[in-house]
Design a protein around this motif. Structure first.
Motif, mmCIF file in Angstrom:
data_model
loop_
_atom_site.group_PDB
_atom_site.id
_atom_site.type_symbol
_atom_site.label_atom_id
_atom_site.label_comp_id
_atom_site.label_asym_id
_atom_site.label_seq_id
_atom_site.Cartn_x
_atom_site.Cartn_y
_atom_site.Cartn_z
ATOM 1 N N GLU A 24 18.532 70.338 -117.462
ATOM 2 C CA GLU A 24 18.159 69.798 -116.155
ATOM 3 C C GLU A 24 19.388 69.366 -115.361
ATOM 4 N N ILE A 27 20.908 72.434 -113.838
ATOM 5 C CA ILE A 27 20.074 72.937 -112.745
ATOM 6 C C ILE A 27 20.264 72.077 -111.495
ATOM 7 N N LEU A 28 20.282 70.755 -111.676
ATOM 8 C CA LEU A 28 20.495 69.862 -110.533
ATOM 9 C C LEU A 28 21.893 70.032 -109.946
ATOM 10 N N THR A 29 22.885 70.270 -110.793
ATOM 11 C CA THR A 29 24.242 70.488 -110.303
ATOM 12 C C THR A 29 24.326 71.779 -109.493
ATOM 13 N N ALA A 31 21.845 73.142 -107.896
ATOM 14 C CA ALA A 31 21.112 72.889 -106.655
ATOM 15 C C ALA A 31 21.968 72.099 -105.673
ATOM 16 N N SER A 32 22.719 71.120 -106.172
ATOM 17 C CA SER A 32 23.575 70.342 -105.280
ATOM 18 C C SER A 32 24.692 71.200 -104.703
ATOM 19 N N ALA A 34 24.432 74.386 -104.119
ATOM 20 C CA ALA A 34 23.779 75.231 -103.119
ATOM 21 C C ALA A 34 23.546 74.458 -101.818
ATOM 22 N N VAL A 35 23.162 73.185 -101.911
ATOM 23 C CA VAL A 35 22.931 72.373 -100.708
ATOM 24 C C VAL A 35 24.238 72.160 -99.956
ATOM 25 N N GLY A 66 23.939 66.811 -100.365
ATOM 26 C CA GLY A 66 24.315 67.648 -101.505
ATOM 27 C C GLY A 66 25.244 66.909 -102.454
#
Length: 79
Positions: A24, A27-29, A31-32, A34-35, A66
């Motif tokens: 997780e 995945i969060l890293t 996503a950040s 990408a933001v 992000g």
């Protein structure tokens, strides 16, 4: 002749420690990241006013969110 053991061919047991980060966190890293990339993409552009609301207000908010998501991704721990 005596048979000497080659230390490089000896099998070594390595104690594996659990990873600090879980799936997780990665995945969060991602996503950040990408933001942040989306925020920088919003800042670019050749047409339009340089002081457009998208470039001056929206894009920095997206980039900062992000970065905040990235900090959250580092400290996230599954309960």
């Amino acid at each position: 002749m005596s048979a000497k053991k080659n230390p490089s061919k000896e099998t070594k047991t390595v104690d594996r420690q659990p990873s600090i980060f879980s799936k997780e966190n990665y995945i969060l890293t991602a996503a950040s990241l990408a933001v942040v990339v989306i925020g920088f993409f919003l800042m670019t552009g050749s047409e339009g006013d340089i002081y457009d609301a998208r470039r001056v207000t929206i894009a920095p908010i997206v980039v900062i969110s992000g970065f905040i998501l990235g900090i959250y991704a580092i400290f996230y721990k599954k309960k």
